[in-house]
Every structure is written in C-alpha cells, then in structure tokens.
Design a protein around this motif. Structure first.
Motif, PDB file in Angstrom:
ATOM      1  N   GLN A  79       4.195  25.952 -31.880  1.00 18.84           N
ATOM      2  CA  GLN A  79       2.843  26.376 -32.220  1.00 18.84           C
ATOM      3  C   GLN A  79       2.811  27.359 -33.377  1.00 18.84           C
ATOM      4  O   GLN A  79       3.787  28.022 -33.666  1.00 18.84           O
ATOM      5  N   SER A  80       1.632  27.436 -34.006  1.00 21.94           N
ATOM      6  CA  SER A  80       1.402  28.362 -35.105  1.00 21.94           C
ATOM      7  C   SER A  80       0.215  29.260 -34.771  1.00 21.94           C
ATOM      8  O   SER A  80      -0.623  28.908 -33.950  1.00 21.94           O
ATOM      9  N   ALA A  81       0.151  30.422 -35.406  1.00 19.83           N
ATOM     10  CA  ALA A  81      -0.971  31.358 -35.250  1.00 19.83           C
ATOM     11  C   ALA A  81      -1.009  32.232 -36.495  1.00 19.83           C
ATOM     12  O   ALA A  81      -0.030  32.320 -37.229  1.00 19.83           O
ATOM     13  N   VAL A 136       0.031  33.874 -29.366  1.00 21.16           N
ATOM     14  CA  VAL A 136       0.695  32.624 -29.706  1.00 21.16           C
ATOM     15  C   VAL A 136       0.946  31.878 -28.401  1.00 21.16           C
ATOM     16  O   VAL A 136       1.394  32.476 -27.424  1.00 21.16           O
ATOM     17  N   ILE A 146       2.447  32.941 -38.009  1.00 18.83           N
ATOM     18  CA  ILE A 146       3.517  32.645 -37.056  1.00 18.83           C
ATOM     19  C   ILE A 146       3.689  31.135 -37.033  1.00 18.83           C
ATOM     20  O   ILE A 146       2.710  30.404 -36.853  1.00 18.83           O
TER      21      ILE A 146
END
Length: 162
Positions: free
Chosen positions: A26-28, A142, A35
């Motif tokens: 995952q990304s944030a 996240v 991230i």
C-alpha cells in the motif's frame, strides 16, 4: 504437442492466480512525504514480534519518522540492523531521518518497524493499520498488507532475520 501447450497454459494460469492472491503493498501520503510498498509478514501463534517495511520518499525539506503505532501490537518501535564487528545487531532508534528531496527504505536487514507484543497472529491476506508520525509532515495511516511467510513482499528479496 497440443497437450504440452495446454499443460503449459494451465501451469501459467495457476502461477498467475497464486501471485494474484498475494496482498498488494500500500501507499499513503502526508505533506511532502509519500509512503510506498508498505507491508509486513504473517506470524505464527506465539510469535510476539514482526517487522514492517516500506519506502519513504520526501519531496520537501528534511524530516524524520519519529514514531509508529498500531492496534495489533502493544508497541511499534523504530529499529535498525547493523554490523557490530562480525555480528549483526538490532537496536531501537529514536527516529529515522528522511532526507530532503530523497528517500529512505525500511527493509529486512536494515531500518524497519518492529511490531512488539503482537496481540493476535498476523494472517496472510489481512491488512494492518499503522499510524506513522513525522516531525514535520505530521501523521498518516498506512494499511499494511500481511504477506505470507516466506513471501518477501513489495518486490524485496531476502528473509527477515530477528
């Protein structure tokens, strides 16, 4: 000849489905900090700790990751692994610097998050919410996918040695 082609097609499809079941990293984003490829690994009953990994990119001024927390663990620590002579040692660090206009990678054998006193086993396919706090950019949550044991996840090789 046709039989081999069919077997090859079935084998390719089976491998493809196996890869598709792997949780995606995952990304944030918070402020100038992005991230990417965040993940952790499945644990076994009685295992009280697990690592967390990701890439942190910074498009702004220098910053630091100063803390992390998650409801799945009693505590989340910032850790580094480094050589002390001929011995690989793990230790807690007070922060993880994120250079201006640069990136830092949290990966097995280097800087990483350490989930301590895990409340229940982390199962492959689940996601773990993790709150990261940066000195300047602030807080971001996240959702870390839990990858199967033995699956390095996020495209990173190697097993975590704790």
């Amino acid at each position: 000849m046709k039989r081999n082609t069919l077997l090859n097609a079935l084998l390719i499809a089976a491998v493809g489905f196996g890869l598709a079941s792997t949780a995606q990293a995952q990304s944030a984003k918070v402020g100038s900090v992005q991230i990417e490829n965040a993940y952790t690994r499945a644990t076994v009953p009685g295992q009280m700790a697990a690592g967390g990994f990701m890439k942190i990119e910074n498009k702004g001024a220098a910053d630091q990751l100063v803390s992390a927390s998650s409801p799945v663990a009693g505590e989340v620590q910032l850790h580094e692994m480094a050589m002390d002579g001929n011995v690989m040692k793990m230790r807690q660090v007070k922060d993880i610097p994120v250079p201006a206009g640069g990136a830092v990678e949290l990966k097995p054998g280097g800087l990483h998050l350490m989930f301590m006193n895990i409340k229940a086993p982390l199962a492959a396919g689940e996601t773990v919410p993790v709150k990261l706090k940066f000195a300047k950019a602030g807080e971001v949550e996240v959702k870390m996918p839990v990858n199967a044991m033995g699956n390095p996840g996020g495209g990173h090789g190697g097993a975590m040695k704790h």
